[in-house]
Design a protein around this motif. Structure first.
Motif, PDB file in Angstrom:
ATOM      1  N   LEU A 181      43.921 -25.256-124.619  1.00 45.78           N
ATOM      2  CA  LEU A 181      43.211 -24.441-123.510  1.00 45.78           C
ATOM      3  C   LEU A 181      42.065 -23.497-124.131  1.00 45.78           C
ATOM      4  CD1 LEU A 181      45.679 -23.989-120.817  1.00 45.78           C
ATOM      5  CD2 LEU A 181      43.725 -25.248-120.780  1.00 45.78           C
ATOM      6  N   PHE A 182      42.827 -22.699-125.299  1.00 50.96           N
ATOM      7  CA  PHE A 182      41.746 -21.631-126.035  1.00 50.96           C
ATOM      8  C   PHE A 182      40.786 -22.210-126.489  1.00 50.96           C
ATOM      9  CE2 PHE A 182      40.700 -19.755-129.886  1.00 50.96           C
ATOM     10  CZ  PHE A 182      40.630 -18.380-129.400  1.00 50.96           C
ATOM     11  N   TYR A 183      41.013 -23.432-127.057  1.00 47.28           N
ATOM     12  CA  TYR A 183      39.724 -23.931-127.974  1.00 47.28           C
ATOM     13  C   TYR A 183      38.496 -24.426-126.821  1.00 47.28           C
ATOM     14  CZ  TYR A 183      41.161 -23.226-132.563  1.00 47.28           C
ATOM     15  OH  TYR A 183      41.824 -22.665-133.679  1.00 47.28           O
ATOM     16  N   ALA A 184      39.235 -24.854-125.778  1.00 46.35           N
ATOM     17  CA  ALA A 184      38.186 -25.423-124.614  1.00 46.35           C
ATOM     18  C   ALA A 184      37.482 -24.262-123.999  1.00 46.35           C
ATOM     19  CB  ALA A 184      39.127 -26.165-123.695  1.00 46.35           C
ATOM     20  N   PHE A 185      38.134 -23.193-123.718  1.00 47.83           N
ATOM     21  CA  PHE A 185      37.481 -22.268-122.920  1.00 47.83           C
ATOM     22  C   PHE A 185      36.719 -21.416-124.160  1.00 47.83           C
ATOM     23  CE2 PHE A 185      40.874 -22.773-119.766  1.00 47.83           C
ATOM     24  CZ  PHE A 185      40.116 -22.569-118.880  1.00 47.83           C
ATOM     25  N   ALA A 186      37.161 -21.473-125.215  1.00 51.54           N
ATOM     26  CA  ALA A 186      36.234 -20.473-126.211  1.00 51.54           C
ATOM     27  C   ALA A 186      34.794 -21.287-126.670  1.00 51.54           C
ATOM     28  CB  ALA A 186      37.141 -20.422-127.593  1.00 51.54           C
ATOM     29  N   ALA A 187      35.013 -22.586-126.740  1.00 54.79           N
ATOM     30  CA  ALA A 187      33.812 -23.542-126.780  1.00 54.79           C
ATOM     31  C   ALA A 187      32.811 -23.408-125.669  1.00 54.79           C
ATOM     32  CB  ALA A 187      34.154 -24.864-126.931  1.00 54.79           C
ATOM     33  N   VAL A 188      33.439 -23.490-124.065  1.00 52.84           N
ATOM     34  CA  VAL A 188      32.422 -23.047-123.289  1.00 52.84           C
ATOM     35  C   VAL A 188      31.770 -21.767-123.157  1.00 52.84           C
ATOM     36  CG1 VAL A 188      32.493 -23.147-120.834  1.00 52.84           C
ATOM     37  CG2 VAL A 188      33.870 -24.834-121.747  1.00 52.84           C
ATOM     38  N   LEU A 189      32.700 -20.739-123.574  1.00 49.54           N
ATOM     39  CA  LEU A 189      32.141 -19.420-123.819  1.00 49.54           C
ATOM     40  C   LEU A 189      31.322 -19.361-124.821  1.00 49.54           C
ATOM     41  CD1 LEU A 189      32.343 -16.284-123.504  1.00 49.54           C
ATOM     42  CD2 LEU A 189      34.049 -16.230-125.116  1.00 49.54           C
ATOM     43  N   LEU A 190      31.050 -19.929-125.771  1.00 48.76           N
ATOM     44  CA  LEU A 190      30.095 -20.027-126.797  1.00 48.76           C
ATOM     45  C   LEU A 190      28.905 -20.634-126.174  1.00 48.76           C
ATOM     46  CD1 LEU A 190      31.861 -20.706-130.104  1.00 48.76           C
ATOM     47  CD2 LEU A 190      30.957 -18.564-129.176  1.00 48.76           C
ATOM     48  N   VAL A 191      29.098 -21.921-125.482  1.00 51.28           N
ATOM     49  CA  VAL A 191      28.042 -22.463-125.082  1.00 51.28           C
ATOM     50  C   VAL A 191      27.433 -21.501-123.866  1.00 51.28           C
ATOM     51  CG1 VAL A 191      27.223 -24.316-123.399  1.00 51.28           C
ATOM     52  CG2 VAL A 191      28.699 -24.838-125.413  1.00 51.28           C
ATOM     53  N   ALA A 192      28.112 -20.874-123.275  1.00 51.34           N
ATOM     54  CA  ALA A 192      27.569 -19.873-121.971  1.00 51.34           C
ATOM     55  C   ALA A 192      26.856 -18.798-122.835  1.00 51.34           C
ATOM     56  CB  ALA A 192      28.488 -19.618-121.312  1.00 51.34           C
ATOM     57  N   ALA A 193      27.171 -18.130-123.993  1.00 47.88           N
ATOM     58  CA  ALA A 193      26.821 -16.931-124.351  1.00 47.88           C
ATOM     59  C   ALA A 193      25.315 -17.536-125.111  1.00 47.88           C
ATOM     60  CB  ALA A 193      27.700 -16.635-125.533  1.00 47.88           C
ATOM     61  N   ILE A 194      25.489 -18.701-125.733  1.00 46.56           N
ATOM     62  CA  ILE A 194      24.027 -19.387-126.148  1.00 46.56           C
ATOM     63  C   ILE A 194      23.097 -19.278-125.085  1.00 46.56           C
ATOM     64  CG2 ILE A 194      22.921 -21.432-127.434  1.00 46.56           C
ATOM     65  CD1 ILE A 194      25.526 -21.347-128.949  1.00 46.56           C
ATOM     66  N   GLY A 195      23.789 -20.119-123.891  1.00 47.28           N
ATOM     67  CA  GLY A 195      22.779 -20.307-122.740  1.00 47.28           C
ATOM     68  C   GLY A 195      22.105 -18.775-122.280  1.00 47.28           C
ATOM     69  N   VAL A 196      22.777 -17.802-122.293  1.00 47.03           N
ATOM     70  CA  VAL A 196      22.380 -16.496-122.025  1.00 47.03           C
ATOM     71  C   VAL A 196      20.888 -16.163-122.541  1.00 47.03           C
ATOM     72  CG1 VAL A 196      22.757 -13.774-121.821  1.00 47.03           C
ATOM     73  CG2 VAL A 196      24.321 -15.565-121.614  1.00 47.03           C
ATOM     74  N   ILE A 197      21.037 -16.252-124.046  1.00 43.13           N
ATOM     75  CA  ILE A 197      19.832 -15.946-124.828  1.00 43.13           C
ATOM     76  C   ILE A 197      18.914 -16.830-124.843  1.00 43.13           C
ATOM     77  CG2 ILE A 197      20.590 -13.929-126.250  1.00 43.13           C
ATOM     78  CD1 ILE A 197      21.226 -16.022-128.272  1.00 43.13           C
TER      79      ILE A 197
END
Lengths: 358, 198
Positions: B6-22
């Motif tokens: 779960l940690f790696y799944a959510f962390a991966a989505v978090l990174l994708v979202a953060a890249i999406g922000v910029i």
């Protein structure tokens, strides 16, 4: 029947534990959701009938006995209508917005206790969870308004956003009072803290101003009349859902009523003793079913507050926008802050029902 | 096992979202990606049993701050071309700032934790309440810092309101108190009507 169940037990134990847990949780969710969805369906029917009678007309009485099948007729009509996605709208957000407004309204039920034992998730920070999820529902309205690429929808979204942010603060403060009185964030503990001598040990009495603020803020938060400026059909057609047709509109409709039922349930839990009986302390009734806590009492309380929602809608004219803002910021927030201070003083002096618990 | 996945799944989505922000061109999308990133990081906090912080993150940032953010961003008429004009001019400065941030993160992740393995913390005993623990620390050990922070926030609110308070002369305003105080008998006439029959 019982024999059959005991025979099934080894079969049940053969299932891996993880799957068993998941099955139990899913069953619990179904047990909560099915009555809820049915409640929403008949809430729409009740609304049209009751407001009809208040306004001296009959309301829908043609489909089924006294119109009892009307909600299903409406549902099938909406299901078979074409979903029109406006050109140069934002397709993804347009489709997902109704879901975003519906999901939080249903997800909050995870922490709402129906009686002593039945609650899907008995978590410690239940009250915070309720606040966090109810604050997410506004995204559905905002995204719908923006993605529709329509000025009317956009105006509705802007009004709704400002209104919900304003009333959420008053709502949060009212709940601070509840958690000071009960000493817990867990919804089940909050109800148990109100047990005792029936109707007078519930929090509505010592927290009367907070109860009023919470319920009115709840009406505002669900965009219901007299606070329904987000729809405001005389000014901005239908507000944020003006571009939605068919089941997209149906989902917004469902979300609005699910939110209303949720507010009635939360008001009952926070201020009116949840599943506790109002006759608990009455002499002579002590051991009868009338004094026993049950989920039926919760249902009755919810029914009463649901009726209040309809009553308000039929009785009050719509607020003007600046009056809504004034009520939220300049009346409700000071009232709640003053009452929290009063409560603190009372708790320090040992006056009131909560002093025994502390 | 499952928490790790779960940690790696959510962390991966978090990174994708953060890249999406910029990287998104549309500022509304950026704001929505930021909302998404907040929710994902709240889940990461939940995984380490910090449920108070997680729920407060959703409540405060997603439920209030980002709503107002979206409110403003949706009404802005941003000219992307105009914003891009200074891009090459400010690029060196941007690169330097990015490098400093990378070095700081590296310092924490690699050098300061040298020799120590990253282990999953032991789960807390049943009945442990993160909310209660945090509250008792905040209101005992750190009560002065907490109060000072509260006063600073109040100061910021008062300052923000003062900045937007402009009293222009000759402005026609409604006296809402007067409007609210109007009595019903001036406006409403009660009429008895026979009720409908089925």
């Amino acid at each position: 029947m019982i024999d059959m169940l005991t025979q099934l037990e080894p079969l049940w134990l053969m299932v891996p534990e993880l799957i068993r847990d998941v099955l139990v949780i899913v069953l619990k969710i179904v047990v909560v959701m099915v009555p809820l969805i049915l409640g929403v369906a008949y809430f729409t029917y009740a609304e049209r009938r009751i407001i009809g009678f208040i306004q001296n007309r009959l309301g829908p009485n043609r489909v089924g006995f006294h119109g009892l099948l009307q909600p299903f007729a409406d549902l099938f009509k909406m299901l078979f209508k074409e979903v029109v996605v406006p050109s140069s709208s934002n397709r993804f957000l347009f489709v997902i917005a109704p879901l975003i407004s519906l999901i939080p309204a249903l997800a909050v039920w995870a922490v709402v206790p129906l009686n002593d034992e039945f609650v899907i998730a008995d978590i410690d920070a239940g009250l915070l969870y309720v606040l966090a999820l109810t604050s997410l529902g506004v995204y559905g309205v905002i995204l719908a308004g923006w993605a529709s690429n329509s000025k009317y929808a956009f105006l509705g979204a802007m009004r709704s956003a400002a209104q919900i942010v304003a009333y959420e603060i008053a709502m949060g403060f009212a709940l601070v009072g509840v958690l000071m009185a009960s000493g817990s964030l867990n919804l089940g503990q909050i109800v148990l803290a109100q047990s005792g001598t029936g109707i007078f040990s519930w929090f509505w009495l010592p927290l009367f101003p907070l109860m009023i603020v919470y319920f009115i803020a709840g009406v505002a938060e669900t965009n219901r009349a007299p606070f329904d400026v987000a729809e405001g059909e005389s000014e901005i057609v239908a507000g944020f859902h003006v571009e939605y047709s068919g089941i997209g509109f149906g989902l917004f409709f469902l979300a609005e009523y699910a939110n209303m039922i949720l507010i009635t349930a939360l008001t009952s839990v926070f201020f009116f003793g949840g599943w506790l009986s109002p006759f608990a302390g009455v002499p002579g009734l002590a051991d009868t079913w009338i004094a026993a806590p049950s989920v039926g009492w919760l249902g009755l309380k919810m029914a009463f507050f649901s009726f209040c929602f309809l009553w308000f809608r039929a009785t009050f004219p719509r607020y003007r926008y600046d009056q809504i803002m004034r009520l939220g910021w300049k009346v409700f927030i000071p009232v709640t802050i003053v009452w929290i201070a009063v409560e603190g003083v009372m708790a320090a002096l040992g006056i009131g029902p909560w002093s025994a618990a502390a | 096992m499952i928490p790790t996945i779960l940690f790696y799944a959510f962390a991966a989505v978090l990174l994708v979202a953060a890249i999406g922000v910029i990287t998104s061109r549309n500022p509304v999308y950026s704001a929505l990606y930021l909302v998404f990133a907040f929710v994902q990081s709240a889940v990461l906090w939940l995984l380490i049993e910090a449920e108070f912080l997680a729920i407060t993150l959703v409540l405060v940032y997603v439920g209030a701050v980002m709503v107002l953010f979206l409110f403003v961003v949706m009404m802005l008429d941003i000219n992307v071309e105009q914003l891009r004009q200074g891009f090459t001019k400010y690029l060196p400065l941007g690169v330097v700032v990015a490098l400093v941030v990378v070095i700081e993160i590296a310092n924490v992740v690699w050098f300061r934790s040298e020799g120590r393995a990253f282990v999953t913390p032991d789960p807390y005993p049943a009945g442990y309440s993160n909310t209660k623990e945090l509250g008792s620390v905040l209101y005992t050990d750190h009560v002065y810092a907490f109060e000072i922070a509260a006063v600073l926030l109040l100061l910021a609110i008062v300052a923000a309101i003062t900045l937007t308070m402009r009293r222009r002369p000759g402005l026609k305003q409604q006296d809402i108190a007067k409007q609210v105080a109007v009595s019903a008998k001036d406006r409403v006439r009660i009429v008895k009507v026979e009720s409908a029959k089925e």
